[in-house]
Motif scaffolding. Structure first.
Motif, PDB file in Angstrom:
ATOM      1  N   HIS A  34       0.835  -1.210   0.000  1.00 18.04           N
ATOM      2  CA  HIS A  34       0.000   0.000   0.000  1.00 18.04           C
ATOM      3  C   HIS A  34       0.862   1.250   0.000  1.00 18.04           C
ATOM      4  CE1 HIS A  34       0.597   1.259   4.243  1.00 18.04           C
ATOM      5  NE2 HIS A  34       0.782  -0.029   4.456  1.00 18.04           N
ATOM      6  N   ASN A  37       1.359   2.697  -3.464  1.00 17.42           N
ATOM      7  CA  ASN A  37       0.214   3.224  -4.212  1.00 17.42           C
ATOM      8  C   ASN A  37       0.613   4.495  -4.960  1.00 17.42           C
ATOM      9  OD1 ASN A  37      -1.409   1.179  -3.295  1.00 17.42           O
ATOM     10  ND2 ASN A  37      -2.536   2.420  -1.820  1.00 17.42           N
ATOM     11  N   GLY A  38       0.297   4.541  -6.234  1.00 17.82           N
ATOM     12  CA  GLY A  38       0.653   5.684  -7.070  1.00 17.82           C
ATOM     13  C   GLY A  38       1.848   5.434  -7.955  1.00 17.82           C
ATOM     14  N   ILE A  39       2.579   4.363  -7.681  1.00 20.68           N
ATOM     15  CA  ILE A  39       3.749   4.060  -8.490  1.00 20.68           C
ATOM     16  C   ILE A  39       3.307   3.484  -9.833  1.00 20.68           C
ATOM     17  CG2 ILE A  39       4.252   1.642  -7.874  1.00 20.68           C
ATOM     18  CD1 ILE A  39       7.152   2.740  -7.249  1.00 20.68           C
ATOM     19  N   LYS A  40       4.044   3.791 -10.879  1.00 24.78           N
ATOM     20  CA  LYS A  40       3.634   3.416 -12.232  1.00 24.78           C
ATOM     21  C   LYS A  40       4.759   2.672 -12.959  1.00 24.78           C
ATOM     22  CE  LYS A  40       0.690   7.515 -12.497  1.00 24.78           C
ATOM     23  NZ  LYS A  40       0.463   8.827 -13.159  1.00 24.78           N
ATOM     24  N   ARG A 150      12.312   8.733  -5.080  1.00 27.19           N
ATOM     25  CA  ARG A 150      10.931   9.208  -5.123  1.00 27.19           C
ATOM     26  C   ARG A 150      10.334   9.047  -6.521  1.00 27.19           C
ATOM     27  NH1 ARG A 150       9.531  14.221  -1.317  1.00 27.19           N
ATOM     28  NH2 ARG A 150       7.536  13.284  -1.860  1.00 27.19           N
ATOM     29  N   ASP A 152       7.473   8.721  -9.061  1.00 25.93           N
ATOM     30  CA  ASP A 152       6.043   9.055  -9.057  1.00 25.93           C
ATOM     31  C   ASP A 152       5.604   9.615  -7.704  1.00 25.93           C
ATOM     32  OD1 ASP A 152       5.786   7.929 -11.716  1.00 25.93           O
ATOM     33  OD2 ASP A 152       5.901   5.964 -10.735  1.00 25.93           O
ATOM     34  N   ASN A 153       6.526  10.327  -7.040  1.00 23.24           N
ATOM     35  CA  ASN A 153       6.264  10.953  -5.731  1.00 23.24           C
ATOM     36  C   ASN A 153       5.969   9.942  -4.625  1.00 23.24           C
ATOM     37  OD1 ASN A 153       6.617  13.697  -6.497  1.00 23.24           O
ATOM     38  ND2 ASN A 153       4.618  13.641  -7.508  1.00 23.24           N
ATOM     39  N   VAL A 154       6.391   8.698  -4.826  1.00 23.51           N
ATOM     40  CA  VAL A 154       6.286   7.673  -3.783  1.00 23.51           C
ATOM     41  C   VAL A 154       7.625   7.611  -3.052  1.00 23.51           C
ATOM     42  CG1 VAL A 154       5.996   5.209  -3.332  1.00 23.51           C
ATOM     43  CG2 VAL A 154       4.572   6.341  -5.062  1.00 23.51           C
ATOM     44  N   GLY A 283       1.530  -0.870  -6.470  1.00 23.33           N
ATOM     45  CA  GLY A 283       0.701  -0.508  -5.337  1.00 23.33           C
ATOM     46  C   GLY A 283      -0.583  -1.324  -5.352  1.00 23.33           C
ATOM     47  N   ASN A 285      -3.462  -0.174  -5.346  1.00 21.52           N
ATOM     48  CA  ASN A 285      -4.466   0.470  -6.182  1.00 21.52           C
ATOM     49  C   ASN A 285      -4.392   0.040  -7.640  1.00 21.52           C
ATOM     50  OD1 ASN A 285      -2.104   1.755  -6.821  1.00 21.52           O
ATOM     51  ND2 ASN A 285      -2.849   3.838  -6.423  1.00 21.52           N
ATOM     52  N   GLU A 286      -3.365  -0.782  -7.979  1.00 22.14           N
ATOM     53  CA  GLU A 286      -3.273  -1.316  -9.338  1.00 22.14           C
ATOM     54  C   GLU A 286      -4.021  -2.618  -9.480  1.00 22.14           C
ATOM     55  OE1 GLU A 286       0.651  -1.395 -11.136  1.00 22.14           O
ATOM     56  OE2 GLU A 286       1.386  -0.111  -9.524  1.00 22.14           O
TER      57      GLU A 286
END
Length: 287
Positions: A34, A37-40, A150, A152-154, A283, A285-286
């Motif tokens: 978790h 989350n936000g990583i691409k 950092r 994707d700002n993770v 993450g 969220n994927e």
């Protein structure tokens, strides 16, 4: 008949051992948290235990395999050279230097580099010269240090841990406390914690410290692999080590133990292929 069967089995062992010493595979693991989350589509290549071995001229096959993965980051888990008088790390130096043209490279030491550094009078190789050349090429060493990555700002914190050399001694595991880990690399923060820790004998302590992805090597897969069981022996002569190769999903951390890319004192690999490890970060969220 028994002698004939044993001879056939011996020939099979030798042939497979020779093949595995000359090849490597790419092994991919999916890492999910978790905190990611936000990583691409982020990918890490993890290299460990090359021990001056070479795949093709100037390690061209290995370099091409790393480049093909198009990693965002390359992590090195130590023992890329061999601490032995009369051996040369020139090919390894050249190979690691070229990795920086692919992605940022972070290097944590194994026991071979650490002994070269701490026991300078015993070896004709120079750790200082090795590190200087790689640093000038753009490699960043993590010697009981951490960096913040950092993508994707993770927030991902990557720490390189050097444990006491006594913890590598044969015929007797030495203790390692969480306090000793904290004295070296500080306390874990809320970031996703990647810990480069060469020796997998202390996974419980790494996990208690706060690591969420633990990257190890050192055991060379236990030399010989037994399907469903694991590696047979560790460098400190322990049979069937708990963490010999592969990925282990622990309650608080994923533990990835590389089979390594080379050998040194005992040139044996059987049902235990050398490997380049690829880590795909995702993450929740994927899903």
């Amino acid at each position: 008949m028994l002698i004939f069967i044993l001879c056939i089995l011996g020939l099979i062992f030798i042939a497979e051992n020779v093949r595995e010493l000359r090849t490597f595979r790419v092994k991919t693991y999916r890492i999910t948290s978790h905190k990611l989350n936000g990583i691409k589509n982020r990918k890490i290549v993890f290299l460990s235990d090359l021990h001056n071995c070479s795949y093709g001229k100037r390690n061209g096959r290995l370099l091409a395999a790393v480049r093909k993965e198009r990693p965002d980051l390359i992590l090195i888990g130590g023992d890329m050279l061999v601490r032995r008088n009369g051996s040369s790390y020139a090919d390894t130096l050249r190979f690691v230097s070229r990795l920086t043209s692919i992605a940022p490279v972070y290097y944590a030491n194994g026991n071979h580099e650490q002994k070269l550094k701490e026991e300078t009078g015993r070896y004709d190789q120079s750790y200082a010269a090795y590190k200087k050349s790689l640093t000038e090429a753009g490699v960043i060493f993590l010697e009981n240090e951490a960096v913040l990555w950092r993508p994707d700002n993770v927030r991902i914190r990557i720490s390189g841990l050097e444990i006491p050399l006594s913890s590598y001694e044969k015929l007797g595991k030495r203790g390692l406390s969480v306090r000793q880990i904290e004295d070296r690399i500080g306390r874990a923060d809320p970031s996703f914690q990647i810990l480069l820790a060469h020796n997998p004998a202390y996974v419980r302590q790494y996990e208690e410290w706060g690591a969420e992805l633990i990257l190890c090597g050192h055991l060379h897969g236990g030399l010989v692999g037994i399907p469903g069981v694991g590696g047979v022996i560790s460098p400190d002569f322990r049979l069937f080590p708990a963490y010999s190769a592969g990925i282990y999903r622990e309650p608080k951390a994923d533990v990835v133990v590389s089979r390594g890319l080379g050998t040194h004192s005992v040139p044996i690999r059987f049902l235990n292929p050398a490997e380049l490890v690829v880590l795909e970060l995702h993450g929740f969220n994927e899903l």
